[in-house]
Write a protein that holds these residues in place. Structure first.
Motif, PDB file in Angstrom:
ATOM      1  N   ARG A   1      43.332 -24.142  33.234  1.00  0.00           N
ATOM      2  CA  ARG A   1      43.728 -24.156  34.881  1.00  0.00           C
ATOM      3  C   ARG A   1      43.455 -22.720  35.525  1.00  0.00           C
ATOM      4  NH1 ARG A   1      45.967 -29.110  36.316  1.00  0.00           N
ATOM      5  NH2 ARG A   1      46.742 -27.800  37.840  1.00  0.00           N
ATOM      6  N   THR A   2      43.158 -23.010  36.788  1.00  0.00           N
ATOM      7  CA  THR A   2      42.922 -21.866  37.606  1.00  0.00           C
ATOM      8  C   THR A   2      43.842 -21.973  38.772  1.00  0.00           C
ATOM      9  OG1 THR A   2      41.321 -22.836  39.223  1.00  0.00           O
ATOM     10  CG2 THR A   2      40.455 -21.679  36.926  1.00  0.00           C
TER      11      THR A   2
ATOM     12  N   LEU B   1      33.054 -13.311  36.448  1.00  0.00           N
ATOM     13  CA  LEU B   1      34.164 -13.777  36.874  1.00  0.00           C
ATOM     14  C   LEU B   1      35.282 -12.972  36.219  1.00  0.00           C
ATOM     15  CD1 LEU B   1      33.857 -17.539  37.421  1.00  0.00           C
ATOM     16  CD2 LEU B   1      34.217 -15.944  39.208  1.00  0.00           C
ATOM     17  N   ASP B   2      35.977 -12.414  36.642  1.00  0.00           N
ATOM     18  CA  ASP B   2      37.271 -11.852  36.114  1.00  0.00           C
ATOM     19  C   ASP B   2      38.549 -12.867  35.726  1.00  0.00           C
ATOM     20  OD1 ASP B   2      40.368 -10.447  36.018  1.00  0.00           O
ATOM     21  OD2 ASP B   2      38.705  -8.730  35.386  1.00  0.00           O
TER      22      ASP B   2
ATOM     23  N   ALA C   1      32.007 -22.765  41.364  1.00  0.00           N
ATOM     24  CA  ALA C   1      32.010 -21.830  40.418  1.00  0.00           C
ATOM     25  C   ALA C   1      32.774 -21.761  39.548  1.00  0.00           C
ATOM     26  CB  ALA C   1      31.622 -20.426  41.396  1.00  0.00           C
ATOM     27  N   PHE C   2      34.062 -21.722  40.049  1.00  0.00           N
ATOM     28  CA  PHE C   2      35.155 -21.939  38.824  1.00  0.00           C
ATOM     29  C   PHE C   2      34.792 -23.133  37.987  1.00  0.00           C
ATOM     30  CE2 PHE C   2      38.879 -19.752  41.100  1.00  0.00           C
ATOM     31  CZ  PHE C   2      38.042 -18.486  41.307  1.00  0.00           C
TER      32      PHE C   2
ATOM     33  N   GLY D   1      42.748 -16.434  37.796  1.00  0.00           N
ATOM     34  CA  GLY D   1      44.160 -16.637  37.820  1.00  0.00           C
ATOM     35  C   GLY D   1      44.350 -17.691  36.493  1.00  0.00           C
ATOM     36  N   LEU D   2      43.435 -17.483  35.615  1.00  0.00           N
ATOM     37  CA  LEU D   2      43.314 -18.434  34.526  1.00  0.00           C
ATOM     38  C   LEU D   2      44.540 -18.496  33.627  1.00  0.00           C
ATOM     39  CD1 LEU D   2      41.258 -20.614  33.110  1.00  0.00           C
ATOM     40  CD2 LEU D   2      40.438 -18.759  31.563  1.00  0.00           C
ATOM     41  N   TYR D   3      44.900 -19.797  33.138  1.00  0.00           N
ATOM     42  CA  TYR D   3      45.764 -20.018  32.289  1.00  0.00           C
ATOM     43  C   TYR D   3      45.701 -21.366  31.314  1.00  0.00           C
ATOM     44  CZ  TYR D   3      48.139 -23.330  35.352  1.00  0.00           C
ATOM     45  OH  TYR D   3      48.477 -24.276  36.439  1.00  0.00           O
ATOM     46  N   LEU D   4      46.364 -21.420  30.136  1.00  0.00           N
ATOM     47  CA  LEU D   4      46.111 -22.395  29.434  1.00  0.00           C
ATOM     48  C   LEU D   4      47.254 -23.100  29.288  1.00  0.00           C
ATOM     49  CD1 LEU D   4      44.582 -20.785  26.252  1.00  0.00           C
ATOM     50  CD2 LEU D   4      43.192 -21.654  28.072  1.00  0.00           C
ATOM     51  N   ARG D   5      47.267 -24.331  29.342  1.00  0.00           N
ATOM     52  CA  ARG D   5      48.234 -25.387  29.169  1.00  0.00           C
ATOM     53  C   ARG D   5      47.898 -26.383  27.895  1.00  0.00           C
ATOM     54  NH1 ARG D   5      50.375 -29.032  34.106  1.00  0.00           N
ATOM     55  NH2 ARG D   5      48.587 -30.682  33.225  1.00  0.00           N
ATOM     56  N   VAL D   6      48.912 -26.476  26.906  1.00  0.00           N
ATOM     57  CA  VAL D   6      48.761 -27.178  25.871  1.00  0.00           C
ATOM     58  C   VAL D   6      49.812 -28.220  26.074  1.00  0.00           C
ATOM     59  CG1 VAL D   6      48.770 -27.145  23.359  1.00  0.00           C
ATOM     60  CG2 VAL D   6      47.984 -25.097  24.583  1.00  0.00           C
TER      61      VAL D   6
END
Length: 88
Positions: free
Chosen positions: A4-5, A64-65, A16-17, A71-76
């Motif tokens: 997720r961003t 991309l940073d 682009a994302f 603001g990337l994060y992972l959700r499981v």
């Protein structure tokens, strides 16, 4: 596993994302299959390393940073109804 961003207002940036995330997903998918053996065991440490490396390489290729731009994060999500039951 869900990448997720942060939300963005500009269509060009959102595309682009999306393109970068789709490429990262494709890169990661192959390593996830390899980390799961035929006997049902899973190499969790390898998965964690491969996901991190795959995301970082892909984002570098797209300039991309991970934190600053996306603001990337992972959700499981792990379905647990069968293990825990439907009432908690």
């Amino acid at each position: 596993l869900e990448l997720r961003t942060r939300e963005v207002a500009e269509l060009k940036r959102a595309i682009a994302f999306r393109n970068a995330l789709l490429e990262a997903k494709t890169r990661i998918a192959g390593t996830l299959e390899e980390a799961c053996s035929g006997d049902g065991s899973i190499a969790w440490e390898r998965i964690a390393r491969d996901v991190e490396v795959g995301i970082n390489i892909t984002m570098q290729e797209h300039c991309l940073d991970v934190v600053r731009d996306l603001g990337l994060y992972l959700r499981v999500n792990a379905p647990a109804k069968r293990w825990v039951g439907s009432s908690l």
